[in-house]
Design a protein around this motif. Structure first.
Motif, PDB file in Angstrom:
ATOM      1  N   ILE A 114      29.236  32.451  32.561  1.00 13.43           N
ATOM      2  CA  ILE A 114      30.716  32.215  33.104  1.00 13.43           C
ATOM      3  C   ILE A 114      31.336  31.810  31.266  1.00 13.43           C
ATOM      4  O   ILE A 114      32.605  32.329  31.434  1.00 13.43           O
ATOM      5  CB  ILE A 114      30.740  31.468  33.980  1.00 13.43           C
ATOM      6  N   ASN A 115      30.674  30.965  31.216  1.00 10.71           N
ATOM      7  CA  ASN A 115      31.609  30.028  29.387  1.00 10.71           C
ATOM      8  C   ASN A 115      30.716  30.911  28.540  1.00 10.71           C
ATOM      9  O   ASN A 115      31.897  31.717  27.887  1.00 10.71           O
ATOM     10  CB  ASN A 115      30.633  29.398  29.102  1.00 10.71           C
ATOM     11  N   ARG A 134      33.857  33.644  29.175  1.00 12.86           N
ATOM     12  CA  ARG A 134      35.922  32.917  29.133  1.00 12.86           C
ATOM     13  C   ARG A 134      36.385  33.616  27.248  1.00 12.86           C
ATOM     14  O   ARG A 134      35.590  33.874  26.448  1.00 12.86           O
ATOM     15  CB  ARG A 134      35.789  31.449  28.703  1.00 12.86           C
ATOM     16  N   GLU A 135      37.444  34.194  27.919  1.00 13.35           N
ATOM     17  CA  GLU A 135      38.417  35.055  27.557  1.00 13.35           C
ATOM     18  C   GLU A 135      38.338  36.033  26.572  1.00 13.35           C
ATOM     19  O   GLU A 135      38.264  36.561  25.520  1.00 13.35           O
ATOM     20  CB  GLU A 135      38.994  33.565  26.313  1.00 13.35           C
ATOM     21  N   ALA A 167      43.957  34.633  32.820  1.00 10.22           N
ATOM     22  CA  ALA A 167      44.032  33.581  34.112  1.00 10.22           C
ATOM     23  C   ALA A 167      44.661  32.954  35.228  1.00 10.22           C
ATOM     24  O   ALA A 167      43.998  32.452  35.960  1.00 10.22           O
ATOM     25  CB  ALA A 167      44.976  32.478  32.908  1.00 10.22           C
ATOM     26  N   TRP A 211      41.129  34.062  37.347  1.00 10.80           N
ATOM     27  CA  TRP A 211      40.135  33.966  36.251  1.00 10.80           C
ATOM     28  C   TRP A 211      39.070  32.810  37.185  1.00 10.80           C
ATOM     29  O   TRP A 211      37.696  33.207  37.796  1.00 10.80           O
ATOM     30  CB  TRP A 211      39.777  33.090  35.238  1.00 10.80           C
ATOM     31  N   ASP A 212      39.472  31.461  38.216  1.00  8.02           N
ATOM     32  CA  ASP A 212      39.583  30.573  39.286  1.00  8.02           C
ATOM     33  C   ASP A 212      38.907  31.170  40.434  1.00  8.02           C
ATOM     34  O   ASP A 212      37.529  31.494  40.823  1.00  8.02           O
ATOM     35  CB  ASP A 212      40.449  29.762  39.810  1.00  8.02           C
ATOM     36  N   VAL A 219      35.075  33.306  39.260  1.00  6.53           N
ATOM     37  CA  VAL A 219      34.319  32.432  39.013  1.00  6.53           C
ATOM     38  C   VAL A 219      33.418  32.270  39.660  1.00  6.53           C
ATOM     39  O   VAL A 219      32.304  32.375  40.353  1.00  6.53           O
ATOM     40  CB  VAL A 219      34.500  31.445  38.204  1.00  6.53           C
TER      41      VAL A 219
END
Ligand code: SF4
Lengths: 212, 479
Positions: free
Chosen positions: B246-247, B250-251, B258, B261-262, B265
């Motif tokens: 996941i990290n 990101r972006e 955005a 995103w949640d 995830v």
């Protein structure tokens, strides 16, 4: 796709395990943007004594007399006998294109690599996996008997040897059906257009980030 | 009922239709395209009067044929000297343009090897199905995506229908438990796995890589491992989602925005095998026992620890294996029982979709720093996997370290991994290569490839022969 029902042909034995796709057709020939014309470069590094490059006149190149496909008794072979894990390596469909262009319609081996297996069927080449002991015996018979031919019947799923022995082989139903009828599978899939659209819509709703 | 494996989940989430005969239609979320395996597919579409089903699912970049020298690259496509290569790259450009497919062209900073570019852009996401006319598509499985290579007819099929006709694979899990020794990397893990199960060991399976040593790896390391699943015979390699996954995403440009995103995830967190999932086959390796690996033969399974010797065919029982080993030693110009560290090298190649990411370059640079490439090495080259990797490496000063040590610092592409461009081995030359295949002629007619990790390749460049990087790192260089 080329149809395949029955085939009777001369057998050539390639006694080597893990024949990879780089060996079947070296990379310099992948630069072509066509599907045809790969036959003269099938097994290029084994077949010729010099280094091959695209656009050469193959008839002027020095042949490796030790390579099995160059031996007079195997000229015109259309059934290739090989060892385990045939076709491993890259996804290049140029490998089955080259086999087909050279004149092979059937390859018999104890096992095949997955991607090559798919690719061969898309091009009307029948791959037959038989157990090691049977393949071993076919090698012995082929090498011992000049003019050794096999008869392959896809509908019946059988290979018949010159002595009349009948060997059964397995193949999944869908591949068999497509091969027997020479079907274009894109056309077949497009008959499912409704189901695909429906799936796509659901997919877009649940995971909208997969679509831009 | 037993739980599901990660592969089972990905498969069932993409099932459009199952046929009675066991074949199925699965939906494809992402197709990556490059110049070698796509021209005939586009031609097929055109001949049949068909259009791509969904443009935004496709992303293209040329990689196999592109030159890697700064001078040639400066000229863009016109710098491609080989006219046949040029036609192929130009054909990709033309096809993408006329069909409306997004392409990162030759001198776009985002251009690179497809399997480096996809994840780097966030174009490979957990839960996706990813295909490409290239067997190393397995790489993308590091993100818990169902990713595999396909042939050109299938590329055309996916373009036209957004689906693939597939058959469900069997499940294999390879667990690597414990801690890796210092100087031992993901590349050594995967070579050790292939050495254990063989190049056909994974045929018919999707392999999930699990265990504490895999969880400890960065995404780069996981990609290296999944990349070579195909060398173990498996079209698919997989690693379950965790924080690292996941990290990393990101972006990234193509990652969920955005507002999604949640939710994304949340969905991704479920992309792991259930605790009670059943695998058809399981293999366990002890990470602590893995030493740096070097291939000595012409198949990736012909591999040994750097402390080992080349095998002796006369003591091998199985006839087919014995013949294979004999032929390989002859081709490689090696003697039975010769020490791996006695193999002298002519060239060194650090690059390819297996090992050309930033972490790989950092590892190699660490070894090369302040040292010099041995005089006996004719060419040592570092080829970053993408323009963005190159830029990052330069920002960190890695290019200087390499250049000062005597390596060439090149432009991104497949390069000497398969030598479709001008980067190749001469007949008989030995090469320490961070790529994935040591097949006869792979890196050039008559060339002899030894597969190793980036750190091992850098150490070999400096010593002129293989050395155990675990000892090498601490030693001052001999005069
Ligand atoms: S780097 Fe090598 S293995 Fe990877 S895609 Fe390019 S040619 Fe294939």
């Amino acid at each position: 796709m080329q149809q395949f029902t029955q085939h009777q042909g001369l057998v050539a034995p390639l006694d080597r395990a893990n024949v990879d796709t780089d060996l079947i057709i070296p990379k310099q020939f992948l630069k072509s943007i066509k599907r045809t014309g790969f036959g003269p470069n099938l097994f290029d590094e084994l077949r010729y004594l010099d280094e091959g490059y695209p656009g050469q006149d193959a008839s002027k190149r020095p042949l490796n007399p030790d390579f099995v496909l160059n031996q007079p008794r195997y000229q015109g072979a259309s059934v290739l006998l090989a060892r385990r894990n045939f076709g491993c390596g890259s996804s290049r469909e140029h490998a089955p294109w080259a086999l087909e262009d050279f004149g092979f319609r059937v390859v018999i081996a104890p096992s095949f690599a997955d991607i090559f297996y798919n690719n061969a069927f898309k091009n009307g080449i029948l791959l037959i996996a038989l157990d090691e002991a049977t393949v071993d015996r076919l090698f012995q018979e082929t090498e011992a008997t000049e003019g050794y031919r096999l008869e392959v019947d896809l509908e019946a799923q059988t290979v018949t040897t010159p002595s009349g022995e009948v060997i059964r082989f397995d193949i999944d139903g869908f591949r068999k059906h497509c091969l027997l009828n020479g079907l274009d599978d894109i056309g077949l899939t497009l008959q499912e257009e409704g189901a695909i659209r429906e799936f796509e819509q659901r997919h877009r709703q649940t995971q909208p980030w997969l679509f831009r | 009922m037993a739980g599901q494996t990660l592969y089972d989940k990905l498969w069932s989430q993409h099932l459009v239709k199952e046929r009675d005969d066991g074949s199925a239609l699965i939906y494809i979320d992402r197709q990556l395209l490059h110049e070698v395996t796509s021209p005939q597919a586009f031609e097929g579409l055109r001949l049949a009067g068909r259009k791509p089903w969904r443009l935004d699912a496709n992303l293209a970049t040329p990689d196999h044929n592109v030159p890697t020298t700064v001078k040639e690259r400066a000229a863009g496509n016109a710098g491609i000297i080989d006219p046949v290569s040029l036609i192929q790259v130009q054909t990709l450009d033309d096809n993408c343009e006329s069909f409306g497919i997004e392409e990162f062209r030759i001198n776009d900073a985002r251009q690179g090897i497809v399997h480096v570019v996809g994840p780097e852009q966030g174009a490979t996401l957990p839960g996706m199905t990813v295909v490409c006319g290239d067997s190393h598509t397995a790489t993308h499985g590091a993100f818990a995506a169902l990713a595999h290579g396909i042939g050109t007819s299938e590329v055309e099929h996916v373009l036209a229908t957004q689906c693939l006709i597939a058959q469900k694979m069997k499940n294999m899990r390879v667990r690597v438990e414990g801690k890796l020794g210092l100087g031992v990397t993901a590349k050594d893990i995967v070579l050790a796995i292939i050495g254990r199960i063989g190049t056909a060991g994974g045929t018919g399976y999707a392999i999930e890589f699990a265990g504490s040593a895999i969880r400890d790896l960065s995404m780069e390391g996981r990609m290296t491992i999944c990349n070579m699943a195909i060398e173990a015979g498996a079209r698919v390699g997989l690693v379950g989602v965790d924080d690292n996954t996941i990290n990393y995403l990101r972006e990234r440009p193509y990652a969920p925005s955005a507002d999604h995103w949640d939710a994304a995830v949340d969905t991704w967190r479920s992309l792991v095998s259930d605790d009670d999932a059943v695998f058809d086959k399981e293999v366990v390796l002890d990470a602590a026992e893995i030493a740096p690996q070097v291939t000595w033969g012409t198949s990736p399974e012909m591999v040994a620890s750097v402390e080992d010797v080349v095998p002796d065919p006369t003591v091998i029982g199985d006839d087919t294996v014995k013949r294979g080993v004999t032929r390989a030693l002859e081709y490689m110009g090696l003697a039975p029982n010769q020490k791996i560290t006695d193999i002298r090298l002519d060239k060194v190649f650090i690059g390819s979709c297996t090992n050309s990411r930033i972490e790989d370059l950092r590892e190699a640079a660490k070894v090369a720093k302040g040292k010099k490439v041995a005089d006996s090495i004719k060419l040592a080259m570092v080829v970053p996997g993408s323009g963005l990797v190159k830029r990052q490496a330069e920002a960190e000063g890695l290019d200087k370290i390499f250049l000062e040590a005597g390596f060439e610092w090149r432009e991104p592409g497949c390069s000497m991994c398969l030598a479709m461009n001008a980067d190749k081995l001469g007949a008989g030359e030995h090469c320490a290569s961070t790529s994935n295949r040591n097949f006869e002629g792979r890196q050039g007619y008559g060339g002899r490839t030894h597969l190793v990790s980036p750190a091992m390749a850098a150490a070999a460049a400096i010593a002129g022969h293989f050395v155990d990087v675990r000892q090498f790192a601490q030693q001052p260089q001999e005069a």
